[in-house]
Design a protein around this motif. Structure first.
Motif, PDB file in Angstrom:
ATOM      1  N   GLU A 196       0.851  -1.182   0.000  1.00  0.00           N
ATOM      2  CA  GLU A 196       0.000   0.000   0.000  1.00  0.00           C
ATOM      3  C   GLU A 196       0.886   1.231   0.000  1.00  0.00           C
ATOM      4  O   GLU A 196       2.020   1.197   0.474  1.00  0.00           O
ATOM      5  CB  GLU A 196      -0.877   0.027   1.254  1.00  0.00           C
ATOM      6  N   ASN A 221      -9.550  -1.369   1.135  1.00  0.00           N
ATOM      7  CA  ASN A 221      -8.767  -0.167   1.433  1.00  0.00           C
ATOM      8  C   ASN A 221      -9.664   0.965   1.927  1.00  0.00           C
ATOM      9  O   ASN A 221      -9.319   1.678   2.870  1.00  0.00           O
ATOM     10  CB  ASN A 221      -7.958   0.276   0.224  1.00  0.00           C
ATOM     11  N   GLU A 222     -10.801   1.127   1.285  1.00  0.00           N
ATOM     12  CA  GLU A 222     -11.734   2.168   1.726  1.00  0.00           C
ATOM     13  C   GLU A 222     -12.285   1.829   3.112  1.00  0.00           C
ATOM     14  O   GLU A 222     -12.459   2.702   3.949  1.00  0.00           O
ATOM     15  CB  GLU A 222     -12.873   2.335   0.711  1.00  0.00           C
ATOM     16  N   ARG A 227     -10.734   0.202   5.468  1.00  0.00           N
ATOM     17  CA  ARG A 227      -9.666   0.533   6.428  1.00  0.00           C
ATOM     18  C   ARG A 227      -9.624   2.024   6.716  1.00  0.00           C
ATOM     19  O   ARG A 227      -9.486   2.451   7.860  1.00  0.00           O
ATOM     20  CB  ARG A 227      -8.315   0.075   5.908  1.00  0.00           C
ATOM     21  N   ARG A 228      -9.725   2.827   5.638  1.00  0.00           N
ATOM     22  CA  ARG A 228      -9.713   4.284   5.827  1.00  0.00           C
ATOM     23  C   ARG A 228     -10.913   4.752   6.652  1.00  0.00           C
ATOM     24  O   ARG A 228     -10.782   5.585   7.531  1.00  0.00           O
ATOM     25  CB  ARG A 228      -9.710   4.984   4.467  1.00  0.00           C
ATOM     26  N   ASP A 257     -14.942  -2.450  -0.411  1.00  0.00           N
ATOM     27  CA  ASP A 257     -13.548  -2.220  -0.787  1.00  0.00           C
ATOM     28  C   ASP A 257     -12.680  -2.206   0.471  1.00  0.00           C
ATOM     29  O   ASP A 257     -12.862  -1.373   1.356  1.00  0.00           O
ATOM     30  CB  ASP A 257     -13.422  -0.897  -1.549  1.00  0.00           C
ATOM     31  N   THR A 275      -1.943   5.636   2.070  1.00  0.00           N
ATOM     32  CA  THR A 275      -3.014   4.721   2.473  1.00  0.00           C
ATOM     33  C   THR A 275      -2.732   4.174   3.866  1.00  0.00           C
ATOM     34  O   THR A 275      -3.622   4.083   4.701  1.00  0.00           O
ATOM     35  CB  THR A 275      -3.162   3.568   1.462  1.00  0.00           C
ATOM     36  N   THR A 288      -5.035   4.547   7.451  1.00  0.00           N
ATOM     37  CA  THR A 288      -5.675   3.404   8.088  1.00  0.00           C
ATOM     38  C   THR A 288      -5.213   3.181   9.519  1.00  0.00           C
ATOM     39  O   THR A 288      -5.772   2.372  10.222  1.00  0.00           O
ATOM     40  CB  THR A 288      -5.443   2.119   7.274  1.00  0.00           C
TER      41      THR A 288
END
Length: 160
Positions: A9, A60-61, A63-64, A58, A13, A17
């Motif tokens: 990542e 990654n999204e 995690r954010r 998603d 990113t 997170t």
């Protein structure tokens, strides 16, 4: 090689997170009933926000979006667990935790604040933390007493 095929990542990113914990005050976590209720409500909201964000497909999204609520959940869970509920002052003879104090300043301003816990304090709405310099200077004093705050005198006018 395309970025789509790498497992790493970006640092951006990764930073989004993981959020460091909110600082916890070293002072005792004294709270009024209203302050405890507010902490419990904020904990419920943080958990609800985490649950909503955790449903994002998603990864990654997700995690954010879960980073902030997860950090808030840790903070508010700790604050609720360490809360020491204080009863309303039994007397208005002297300033105590939970007192509403009206005082006059050297420059003629008259101000009124309720002395509450750190998480509950909001000077804009008329409350100040019991660990603030003004509150510490006023604690234990009575009407007519004068306290020195950084070279400025304040006189207690009313305790409610």
């Amino acid at each position: 090689m395309s970025v789509a095929f790498t497992k790493e990542e970006s640092s951006e990113t990764a930073a989004e997170t993981f959020l460091p914990d909110r600082p916890i005050s070293p002072h005792p976590n004294l709270v009024t009933q209203a302050g405890l209720n507010a902490l419990e409500a904020q904990l419920r909201q943080a958990r609800a926000d985490y649950d909503v964000a955790n449903r994002i497909d998603d990864v990654n999204e997700r995690r954010r979006q879960t980073a902030g609520p997860l950090r808030d959940t840790r903070y508010f869970a700790s604050r609720v667990q360490s809360a020491q509920l204080m009863t309303a002052p039994a007397s208005t003879d002297s300033v105590a935790f939970g007192s509403t104090v009206t005082f006059g300043r050297d420059d003629g301003r008259v101000q009124t604040y309720r002395i509450v816990g750190e998480d509950e304090a909001d000077p804009k709405t008329g409350s100040m933390s019991f660990v603030s310099p003004v509150a510490r200077a006023l604690m234990g004093k009575g009407v007519g007493d004068v306290a020195d705050i950084d070279g400025q005198e304040i006189e207690i006018l009313v305790i409610a």
